[in-house]
Design a protein around this motif. Structure first.
Motif, short mmCIF file in Angstrom:
data_model
loop_
_atom_site.label_atom_id
_atom_site.label_comp_id
_atom_site.label_asym_id
_atom_site.label_seq_id
_atom_site.Cartn_x
_atom_site.Cartn_y
_atom_site.Cartn_z
N GLN A 5 -9.52 -8.15 6.10
CA GLN A 5 -8.78 -7.71 7.28
C GLN A 5 -7.34 -7.34 6.93
OE1 GLN A 5 -10.15 -7.33 10.46
NE2 GLN A 5 -8.21 -6.26 10.77
N ILE A 6 -6.71 -8.13 6.08
CA ILE A 6 -5.33 -7.86 5.66
C ILE A 6 -5.25 -6.53 4.92
CG2 ILE A 6 -3.49 -8.62 4.12
CD1 ILE A 6 -4.31 -11.53 4.87
N VAL A 7 -6.18 -6.30 3.99
CA VAL A 7 -6.18 -5.05 3.23
C VAL A 7 -6.38 -3.86 4.15
CG1 VAL A 7 -7.40 -3.71 1.47
CG2 VAL A 7 -7.00 -6.16 1.11
N GLN A 8 -7.38 -3.95 5.03
CA GLN A 8 -7.69 -2.82 5.90
C GLN A 8 -6.56 -2.53 6.88
OE1 GLN A 8 -11.40 -4.35 7.30
NE2 GLN A 8 -12.46 -3.84 5.40
N THR A 9 -5.91 -3.57 7.38
CA THR A 9 -4.77 -3.37 8.27
C THR A 9 -3.63 -2.66 7.55
OG1 THR A 9 -5.31 -5.30 9.62
CG2 THR A 9 -3.02 -4.54 9.67
N ALA A 10 -3.35 -3.11 6.32
CA ALA A 10 -2.28 -2.48 5.53
C ALA A 10 -2.62 -1.03 5.21
CB ALA A 10 -2.05 -3.27 4.25
N VAL B 39 0.86 -1.18 0.00
CA VAL B 39 0.00 0.00 0.00
C VAL B 39 0.89 1.23 0.00
CG1 VAL B 39 -1.79 1.29 1.22
CG2 VAL B 39 -1.83 -1.21 1.25
N VAL B 40 0.55 2.20 -0.85
CA VAL B 40 1.33 3.43 -0.94
C VAL B 40 0.39 4.63 -0.90
CG1 VAL B 40 1.32 3.54 -3.47
CG2 VAL B 40 3.20 4.57 -2.19
N ILE B 41 0.83 5.69 -0.31
CA ILE B 41 0.10 6.97 -0.32
C ILE B 41 0.98 7.98 -1.03
CG2 ILE B 41 -0.88 8.84 1.06
CD1 ILE B 41 -1.48 6.74 3.23
N VAL B 42 0.45 8.61 -2.08
CA VAL B 42 1.22 9.56 -2.88
C VAL B 42 0.41 10.82 -3.15
CG1 VAL B 42 2.48 7.68 -4.03
CG2 VAL B 42 0.46 8.66 -5.13
N THR B 43 1.11 11.84 -3.61
CA THR B 43 0.49 13.04 -4.15
C THR B 43 0.62 12.98 -5.67
OG1 THR B 43 2.60 14.07 -3.55
CG2 THR B 43 0.69 14.59 -2.17
N SER C 267 5.17 11.61 -5.27
CA SER C 267 5.99 11.58 -4.06
C SER C 267 5.33 10.65 -3.05
CB SER C 267 6.11 12.98 -3.45
OG SER C 267 6.81 13.85 -4.31
N ILE C 268 6.10 9.75 -2.46
CA ILE C 268 5.57 8.77 -1.52
C ILE C 268 5.54 9.36 -0.11
CG2 ILE C 268 5.94 6.51 -0.45
CD1 ILE C 268 7.14 5.58 -3.10
N HIS C 269 4.37 9.31 0.52
CA HIS C 269 4.21 9.85 1.87
C HIS C 269 3.93 8.76 2.90
CE1 HIS C 269 4.07 14.13 0.59
NE2 HIS C 269 3.65 13.59 -0.54
N GLY C 270 3.55 7.60 2.44
CA GLY C 270 3.30 6.49 3.36
C GLY C 270 3.37 5.17 2.62
N TRP C 271 3.76 4.11 3.34
CA TRP C 271 3.97 2.80 2.71
C TRP C 271 3.74 1.72 3.75
CZ3 TRP C 271 5.45 1.02 -2.19
CH2 TRP C 271 5.89 -0.30 -2.26
N SER C 272 3.18 0.62 3.31
CA SER C 272 3.07 -0.55 4.19
C SER C 272 3.06 -1.81 3.34
CB SER C 272 1.82 -0.48 5.06
OG SER C 272 0.65 -0.65 4.27
N GLU C 273 3.38 -2.93 3.96
CA GLU C 273 3.36 -4.23 3.30
C GLU C 273 2.75 -5.26 4.23
OE1 GLU C 273 7.04 -5.53 1.62
OE2 GLU C 273 7.64 -3.52 0.99
N GLY C 274 2.26 -6.34 3.65
CA GLY C 274 1.68 -7.41 4.46
C GLY C 274 1.60 -8.70 3.67
N PRO C 275 0.98 -9.73 4.24
CA PRO C 275 0.87 -11.03 3.56
C PRO C 275 -0.15 -10.98 2.43
CG PRO C 275 -0.34 -11.05 5.62
CD PRO C 275 0.39 -9.74 5.59
N THR C 276 -0.26 -12.07 1.70
CA THR C 276 -1.19 -12.11 0.58
C THR C 276 -2.62 -11.83 1.03
OG1 THR C 276 -2.05 -13.41 -1.27
CG2 THR C 276 -1.53 -14.61 0.75
N ALA C 277 -3.33 -11.06 0.18
CA ALA C 277 -4.72 -10.74 0.45
C ALA C 277 -5.62 -11.36 -0.61
CB ALA C 277 -4.93 -9.23 0.49
#
Length: 305
Positions: free
Chosen positions: A50-55, A20-24, A28-38
């Motif tokens: 649950q995996i998507v929402q947590t990420a 998951v990435v948050i950009v403008t 430009s990347i302002h936030g990032w997360s990773e997790g297991p397969t969804a």
């Protein structure tokens, strides 16, 4: 005074994990997360949600933003393409970002958009599964393949691995010449003889799709070493991927399409990717502008125009 720069979120739920990435708008990347397969086909719909929402929440926390600050969310999840799971994708996103515009997509669409830097061109994908997907200048799209291992997936990692095992058993019967695949594939599976493939494959509750797909690089390696059975498998795989690609080109009435490759089997130089490049008249594997997660963010940005 600075102009308003909206934040958008891109979600790439590939088969191996979620990003998951948050950009403008300038990416430009302002936030990032990773997790297991969804992938809901692998972990179930509730666990995938649950995996998507947590990420999503972890990316928001990393960016120091609240969900109300996200203008739009582009999302592509393996096993949950928008054409059949759009409502589920919207519901999953709404739980974590209720004020955002949701752009439900598919893993192949965000891969094309990221690789090309725009929603246009032709993507050829060969990983565990296989497909070809394209979008023309008017925005019309066409998908060929993506039916799964039981119905199709020709040219995929699963298909190549399975053809390798078939070559092993045919050689064991004497129906086909001896092949180096026998020693290589059986060794990788820690089996001593071809007959042990029967209990390994049939007398287990485990679905062997990924196990078989993981044999594909070994088949490619043997093709590079000159094994005739492996070479024949790779040629057939490239031919099937080319047929899917040509079908997309014909359906979209494309004349000089730009290509993108995706999936583990086409991301690096090997006998399969090289054969496909040759068939398409490409000198090398097409370079990707961005990863799929940025492709999802680009689709979110498009929704704000």
């Amino acid at each position: 005074m600075t102009s308003y720069q909206p934040y958008v979120m891109g979600i790439d739920g590939g088969g191996s994990g979620i990003r998951v990435v948050i950009v403008t708008p300038d990416l430009s990347i302002h936030g990032w997360s990773e997790g297991p397969t969804a992938n809901p086909s692998v972990v179930g719909a509730d666990a995938a949600a649950q995996i998507v929402q947590t990420a999503m929440k972890e990316a928001l926390a990393a960016a120091g933003l609240s969900s109300s600050q996200i203008a739009a969310v582009g999302i592509g999840i393996a096993g949950a393409a928008a054409r059949h799971s759009g409502d589920w994708l919207r519901a999953v996103v709404a739980e974590a970002a209720p004020d955002a515009i949701c752009v439900p997509s598919a893993d192949y669409e965000i891969a094309l958009t990221g690789a090309r830097g725009e929603r246009c061109g032709v993507l050829v994908l060969a990983g565990t599964g296989s497909l070809a997907y394209g979008v023309n200048a008017s925005g019309a799209s066409a998908l060929v393949g993506g039916w799964g291992f039981l119905l199709d997936d020709k040219g995929s990692g699963y298909w190549i691995g399975l053809q390798g095992l078939k070559a092993v058993v045919q050689a064991a019967d004497g129906r086909a010449p001896e092949t180096a695949l026998s020693h290589t594939l059986l060794g990788a599976l820690e089996l001593r003889a071809p007959l042990e493939l029967i209990p390994w494959l049939y007398r287990t509750e485990k679905v062997r799709t990924r196990d078989i797909a993981q044999l594909a690089p070994l088949v490619l390696a043997q093709a590079k070493q000159g094994d005739e059975a492996a070479i024949a498998i790779v040629k057939r795989a490239a031919s099937e991927l080319m047929l899917a690609t040509q079908t997309v080109i014909r359906r979209l009435d494309l004349t000089t399409p730009e290509f993108a490759f995706a999936g583990g089997l086409l991301s690096t130089p090997n006998p399969l990717s090289e054969a496909l490049c040759q068939s398409l008249g490409l000198k090398a594997i097409p370079a990707a502008h961005h990863p799929p997660v940025i492709g999802a963010a680009l689709l979110a940005l498009l929704s704000l125009r």
